[in-house]
Design an enzyme around this catalytic site. Sequence first.
Site, PDB file in Angstrom:
ATOM      1  CD  GLU A 277      -2.850  -1.099   0.195  1.00  0.00           C
ATOM      2  OE1 GLU A 277      -3.010   0.010  -0.408  1.00  0.00           O
ATOM      3  OE2 GLU A 277      -3.465  -2.336  -0.302  1.00  0.00           O
ATOM      4  CG  ASP A 358       2.727  -7.103  -5.779  1.00  0.00           C
ATOM      5  OD1 ASP A 358       2.217  -6.639  -4.856  1.00  0.00           O
ATOM      6  OD2 ASP A 358       2.055  -7.896  -6.753  1.00  0.00           O
TER       7      ASP A 358
END
Length: 410
Positions: A277, A358
Site C-alpha cells: 500500500e 508489489d
Amino acid sequence: MSSTTLFSIIFVILIVQFIIETILNHLNAKKFSDPIPEELGDVFNEAEYLKSQAYKKTNYRFGLLSSSFSLVLTLGVLWFGGFDWVDKIAMGVSDNIILRALIFFGIIMFGSDLLTTPFSWYQIFVIEEKYGFNKTTAKIFLTDKIKGWIMMIVLGGGILALVIWFFEWAGSDFWLYAWGLIAVFTIFMNLFYSRLIVPIFNKQTPLEEGNLKTKIENYAQRVGFELRHIFVIDGSKRSTKANAYFSGFGREKRVTLFDTLINDLEDDEIVAVLAHEVGHYKRNHIVVNLVVSILLTGFTLFLLSIFINNPELSLAIRVTEPSFHAALIGFGILYSPISEITGLIMNYFSRKFEYQADDYAKNTFAAIPLITSLKKLSRNSLSNLTPHPAYVFVHYSHPPLISRIMNLKA
Ligand SMILES: [Zn+2]
C-alpha cells in the site's frame, strides 16, 4: 439522427454488452477446472479446492441469472415507455425542473433497487452463507440499505440539483461548473471518506500498541513514510473476507486494515501488505488515479454538453417531453461503450500499478511474506486461480495471483 434510430442503437448497445459479458463469463467458467499452476499447488488442499470450484460455479450461474434479469428489465422499461410513465408522475408532482428531475431519478433508483434487492439478498444470505463467508445479519443488511438510500438522496440528489441549476443558469457551459463541482467533491471524498463516510457503516479504531504496530512503524520510518493513522475496521461484521486499503493523501493519508486481515495473517505478512500500500502512495498512484478520474469526468461532461440540448436524446428513451434528466439517461446508455473502453484502459494501468506496488514491497521489505499473504487471502476468499486471460483483460484491476507471484519471485 432520428429518435427511432437512436432507440434502436440503444437496444443494440444493451444487447451487445450483454452478449460480450456472457461470452467472457462463459470463457472464464470453462477454465474453472483447469489444472492449478505448480506455483499455486499449496494454496488449497483437496477439500478446499473442490469447495472453491463449487463456489465459482454457483457465482457464475447466479451472475448469468441476475444479468439476464437486468437486461430484460431495462429493455422492457424502454420498450413499454417506462421512463415516460415515470416522467409523467414527476410532472404531476411539480413544475419545477429540478424537483421533477429529483423525483424522476428518485423513482428510477428506488424502483431498481427494490427489484434487485432479492438478488443481493440471495447472494449474501444463500451463496455467501453456504460457503461460510457471511457474517451479515438481516438487521445489518436493512440498516445498510437505509443508510445507503439516505446518502444517495443527500449526496446524489444534491449534486444532481446543482448540475441542473448550472444548466438552467449557464446553458451549454454548465459542464464547466459541473466539472468544477464534481472535481472538488471527488478530492474532498478522497481526503475525508474514511473520516466521514466509513464511520456511518463501520467502527474504526486506531491500531493498538504492540508488536504489530511497532513493526509497521519501524518499516514506515525506514522508508521515510510518515504514517500517523493506522486504523482497524470491523469488516468481520459483514464477511470473513479480508482486505486492506489506503486512502487520502498529505496529512489525511491513512491505512485501514480489516480485523479479518489481522486475524488471518502473521505480523510480517501484514507489514508486507502495508508495504504494498505504501508502494502505491510512493509511486504516486493515488494522485494519478485521482487526476485521471477528474479528467475523464471533464471529458464525459463536455460530450454531454454537446448533446444535451438535443431533444432526440429524450425521445430516444421514449420520453415524450424532452428534458435534461431524460436526456441524461439517453446519453448515459449511448456513452456506455466509451466508458467500457476507458474502463479497460483504467484496468490495464491499475494492473501495472499493482506490479509496481508489489515491486516496492519486495525491494523495501520482502517478497516471501507478501507471497504467503496473497496465497492466504486467495484461499480464504476461495478465489479463482485459473481465470481466462480475456476475462482478466476486461475485468481485473489486479493481476491474477499466479502473475503476481511470478513477478515477486523474478
Ligand atoms: Zn494494490
